[in-house]
Design a protein around this motif. Structure first.
Motif, PDB file in Angstrom:
ATOM      1  N   GLY A   1      80.292  17.548 113.096  1.00 42.53           N
ATOM      2  CA  GLY A   1      81.071  15.497 113.467  1.00 42.53           C
ATOM      3  C   GLY A   1      80.439  15.097 115.136  1.00 42.53           C
ATOM      4  O   GLY A   1      80.343  16.124 115.834  1.00 42.53           O
ATOM      5  N   TYR A   2      81.511  13.869 114.845  1.00 36.79           N
ATOM      6  CA  TYR A   2      81.460  13.491 116.238  1.00 36.79           C
ATOM      7  C   TYR A   2      82.390  14.341 117.022  1.00 36.79           C
ATOM      8  O   TYR A   2      83.426  15.085 117.005  1.00 36.79           O
ATOM      9  CB  TYR A   2      82.391  11.808 116.551  1.00 36.79           C
ATOM     10  CG  TYR A   2      82.649  11.554 117.488  1.00 36.79           C
ATOM     11  CD1 TYR A   2      84.484  12.108 117.900  1.00 36.79           C
ATOM     12  CD2 TYR A   2      82.064  10.440 118.257  1.00 36.79           C
ATOM     13  CE1 TYR A   2      84.165  10.905 119.177  1.00 36.79           C
ATOM     14  CE2 TYR A   2      82.735   9.783 118.670  1.00 36.79           C
ATOM     15  CZ  TYR A   2      84.079   9.981 119.813  1.00 36.79           C
ATOM     16  OH  TYR A   2      83.945   9.334 121.193  1.00 36.79           O
ATOM     17  N   ARG A   3      81.381  14.461 118.642  1.00 33.36           N
ATOM     18  CA  ARG A   3      81.808  15.345 119.644  1.00 33.36           C
ATOM     19  C   ARG A   3      81.778  15.074 120.866  1.00 33.36           C
ATOM     20  O   ARG A   3      80.131  14.792 121.356  1.00 33.36           O
ATOM     21  CB  ARG A   3      82.150  16.308 118.915  1.00 33.36           C
ATOM     22  CG  ARG A   3      82.809  17.812 119.965  1.00 33.36           C
ATOM     23  CD  ARG A   3      83.698  18.066 119.190  1.00 33.36           C
ATOM     24  NE  ARG A   3      84.540  18.880 119.853  1.00 33.36           N
ATOM     25  CZ  ARG A   3      85.719  19.342 119.201  1.00 33.36           C
ATOM     26  NH1 ARG A   3      86.155  19.008 117.711  1.00 33.36           N
ATOM     27  NH2 ARG A   3      86.837  20.045 119.989  1.00 33.36           N
ATOM     28  N   VAL A   4      82.609  14.963 122.194  1.00 24.45           N
ATOM     29  CA  VAL A   4      82.266  14.304 123.288  1.00 24.45           C
ATOM     30  C   VAL A   4      83.046  15.520 124.336  1.00 24.45           C
ATOM     31  O   VAL A   4      83.703  15.787 123.941  1.00 24.45           O
ATOM     32  CB  VAL A   4      82.840  12.065 123.585  1.00 24.45           C
ATOM     33  CG1 VAL A   4      82.800  11.794 122.222  1.00 24.45           C
ATOM     34  CG2 VAL A   4      84.101  12.832 123.230  1.00 24.45           C
ATOM     35  N   ASP A   5      82.351  14.659 125.216  1.00 24.26           N
ATOM     36  CA  ASP A   5      83.268  15.716 126.704  1.00 24.26           C
ATOM     37  C   ASP A   5      82.679  17.206 126.716  1.00 24.26           C
ATOM     38  O   ASP A   5      83.486  17.866 126.902  1.00 24.26           O
ATOM     39  CB  ASP A   5      84.270  15.385 127.314  1.00 24.26           C
ATOM     40  CG  ASP A   5      84.227  13.643 127.069  1.00 24.26           C
ATOM     41  OD1 ASP A   5      85.670  13.106 127.169  1.00 24.26           O
ATOM     42  OD2 ASP A   5      83.552  13.136 127.620  1.00 24.26           O
ATOM     43  N   ILE A   6      81.827  17.544 125.897  1.00 20.30           N
ATOM     44  CA  ILE A   6      81.394  19.045 125.677  1.00 20.30           C
ATOM     45  C   ILE A   6      81.194  19.107 127.256  1.00 20.30           C
ATOM     46  O   ILE A   6      79.866  18.821 127.764  1.00 20.30           O
ATOM     47  CB  ILE A   6      80.698  19.247 124.414  1.00 20.30           C
ATOM     48  CG1 ILE A   6      81.185  18.316 122.986  1.00 20.30           C
ATOM     49  CG2 ILE A   6      80.784  21.014 124.644  1.00 20.30           C
ATOM     50  CD1 ILE A   6      79.868  18.917 122.581  1.00 20.30           C
ATOM     51  N   PRO A   7      81.674  19.982 128.098  1.00 17.82           N
ATOM     52  CA  PRO A   7      80.911  20.645 128.962  1.00 17.82           C
ATOM     53  C   PRO A   7      80.239  21.804 128.801  1.00 17.82           C
ATOM     54  O   PRO A   7      79.697  22.676 128.180  1.00 17.82           O
ATOM     55  CB  PRO A   7      82.116  21.538 130.019  1.00 17.82           C
ATOM     56  CG  PRO A   7      83.569  21.668 128.430  1.00 17.82           C
ATOM     57  CD  PRO A   7      82.804  20.777 127.616  1.00 17.82           C
ATOM     58  N   LEU A   8      79.563  21.589 130.109  1.00 14.88           N
ATOM     59  CA  LEU A   8      78.457  22.481 129.972  1.00 14.88           C
ATOM     60  C   LEU A   8      78.134  23.009 131.589  1.00 14.88           C
ATOM     61  O   LEU A   8      78.014  22.898 132.919  1.00 14.88           O
ATOM     62  CB  LEU A   8      76.563  21.684 129.763  1.00 14.88           C
ATOM     63  CG  LEU A   8      76.512  21.267 128.040  1.00 14.88           C
ATOM     64  CD1 LEU A   8      75.416  21.253 128.237  1.00 14.88           C
ATOM     65  CD2 LEU A   8      76.660  22.511 127.830  1.00 14.88           C
ATOM     66  N   GLN A   9      77.835  24.061 131.772  1.00 14.64           N
ATOM     67  CA  GLN A   9      78.382  25.261 133.320  1.00 14.64           C
ATOM     68  C   GLN A   9      76.706  26.009 133.265  1.00 14.64           C
ATOM     69  O   GLN A   9      75.847  26.450 132.385  1.00 14.64           O
ATOM     70  CB  GLN A   9      79.006  25.960 133.125  1.00 14.64           C
ATOM     71  CG  GLN A   9      78.821  26.292 134.442  1.00 14.64           C
ATOM     72  CD  GLN A   9      80.571  27.341 134.493  1.00 14.64           C
ATOM     73  OE1 GLN A   9      81.000  27.563 133.556  1.00 14.64           O
ATOM     74  NE2 GLN A   9      81.198  27.246 136.501  1.00 14.64           N
ATOM     75  N   PHE A  10      76.160  25.183 135.061  1.00 10.53           N
ATOM     76  CA  PHE A  10      74.398  25.923 134.635  1.00 10.53           C
ATOM     77  C   PHE A  10      74.879  26.927 135.440  1.00 10.53           C
ATOM     78  O   PHE A  10      75.740  26.667 136.828  1.00 10.53           O
ATOM     79  CB  PHE A  10      73.637  24.256 135.294  1.00 10.53           C
ATOM     80  CG  PHE A  10      73.684  24.473 134.062  1.00 10.53           C
ATOM     81  CD1 PHE A  10      74.129  23.462 134.050  1.00 10.53           C
ATOM     82  CD2 PHE A  10      72.917  24.184 132.867  1.00 10.53           C
ATOM     83  CE1 PHE A  10      74.246  21.957 132.800  1.00 10.53           C
ATOM     84  CE2 PHE A  10      72.205  23.286 132.230  1.00 10.53           C
ATOM     85  CZ  PHE A  10      72.886  22.532 131.764  1.00 10.53           C
ATOM     86  N   ARG A  11      73.216  27.927 135.280  1.00  7.17           N
ATOM     87  CA  ARG A  11      73.644  29.088 136.980  1.00  7.17           C
ATOM     88  C   ARG A  11      72.297  29.040 136.974  1.00  7.17           C
ATOM     89  O   ARG A  11      71.247  29.710 135.994  1.00  7.17           O
ATOM     90  CB  ARG A  11      74.543  30.124 136.308  1.00  7.17           C
ATOM     91  CG  ARG A  11      74.466  31.405 137.188  1.00  7.17           C
ATOM     92  CD  ARG A  11      75.547  32.133 137.056  1.00  7.17           C
ATOM     93  NE  ARG A  11      75.544  32.646 135.610  1.00  7.17           N
ATOM     94  CZ  ARG A  11      76.008  34.452 134.883  1.00  7.17           C
ATOM     95  NH1 ARG A  11      77.105  34.501 135.223  1.00  7.17           N
ATOM     96  NH2 ARG A  11      75.397  35.151 134.403  1.00  7.17           N
TER      97      ARG A  11
END
Lengths: 183, 166
Positions: free
Chosen positions: B132-142
């Motif tokens: 379902g609908y999902r917003v502002d999923i944070p991703l962190q990169f390294r």
């Protein structure tokens, strides 16, 4: 009526059907590793003392003994070069000196002690310091020695007597050495 | 009256079906460019190396997953995100990694997968999946493996996020 129910059923099937799909989203990543050239003396750039050993008997020649050699300083460096860029070297020169005629100050760098990584430099052997830059370490690529004493290259300063007849009987003299890392 | 009612109902359902017969969408906030602070790439002392890893903030990059028909977002739909990369100028000693640093907001259960850093390879791998609908999923990169022993230059690659609806 039957046709309407049938059409409604068909449309409901359309409504509840999930559209399988795929979507790509691109994200650009960019960063720059900068060119770097740093050199430093360890544990510090304080003054070192060298001395000729006075004779123990009348008429005997002063000796170039252990007090004429100093091994307390180390040189650390960090170097980052481009793929096709020239290798670097470290040079040393006297920028202030009142050493008397007949005495020379020599300098030698030992091989790297193995605490760093990369293409570390190759010592040039013992050189006589002068007012012109002289290479003491060459062929430095992308590398770092590690920080502090017992890391990088040990520096060995020593006095050399070229002509005893020119040496004054007593006196204190100063020499200031400048180290530079260049392409 | 009844034929008119059923005719109106058919028109409405047909429109709804056409409009919702569309796959889910995804977008990235605030931008599609990943950058790292300059101080993470600087050597401060002679003898030392660059910090081995560059890391973005935990909320610097957010992704949204939704359907273009707002009404359809109230209904569940399964999705998964796969990640891969396409190199422009890279080095084999560099490792680009990603993790999901939060859950975002939505109507259904939180996403699964991606909590631990995983390497982004040229071939797609599963990052996370959800419903379902999902917003502002944070991703962190390294990025790991940075060093002065690597050539001094600009390194570039493109991270590809693929939203898949099974």
């Amino acid at each position: 009526m039957g046709k309407c129910y049938f059409l409604a059923f068909v449309v409901l099937c359309v409504v509840t059907t999930n559209a399988a799909g795929q979507q790509d989203l691109g994200m650009e990543v960019s960063f720059t590793l900068p060119e770097t050239a740093l050199v430093r003396l360890e544990p510090n750039n304080s003054t070192i003392q060298l001395a000729l050993t006075p004779p123990s008997e009348a008429g005997a020649r002063p000796e170039v003994g252990a007090e004429a050699v100093d091994r307390s300083k180390w040189i650390n460096y960090t170097s980052a070069i481009t793929e096709d860029g020239p290798l670097r070297r470290i040079s040393a020169e006297l920028i202030e000196s009142n050493l008397p005629e007949g005495i020379s100050l020599t300098l030698e760098a030992t091989p790297d002690q193995g605490s760093g990584a990369g293409r570390l430099g190759i010592p040039s052997g013992r050189i006589t310091l002068s007012e012109s830059p002289r290479t003491i370490i060459s062929q430095i690529g992308g590398a770092y020695t590690g920080e502090g004493t017992n890391r990088g290259h040990q520096l060995i300063y020593s006095l050399r007597v070229d002509d005893w007849s020119e040496i004054p009987s007593t006196g204190a003299f100063l020499a200031r050495v400048l180290f530079t890392i260049t392409d | 009256m009844r034929p008119f009612f059923f005719f109106s109902l058919l028109i409405w359902l047909f429109t709804l079906g056409v409009v919702t017969h569309l796959p889910a969408q995804t977008q990235i906030q605030p931008s599609a460019f990943l950058t790292f602070p300059d101080e993470q790439l600087r050597v401060f002392n002679a003898g030392s190396d660059i910090p081995n890893q560059l890391v973005t903030g935990p909320n610097d990059m957010l992704i949204d997953i939704y359907r273009r028909n707002f009404i359809q977002n109230f209904f569940p739909f399964e999705w998964r995100i796969e990640v891969s990369r396409i190199d422009t100028e890279w080095h084999p000693d560099l490792r680009l990694e990603v993790r999901r640093s939060g859950n975002g907001q939505g109507f259904y259960s939180i996403p699964t997968g991606g909590e631990v850093y995983q390497t982004i390879a040229p071939t797609p791998s599963l990052l996370m999946e959800g419903v379902g609908y999902r917003v502002d999923i944070p991703l962190q990169f390294r990025i790991r493996g940075c060093s002065v022993t690597l050539p001094a230059k600009t390194y570039q690659t493109t991270i590809l996020l693929t939203l898949v609806e099974p």
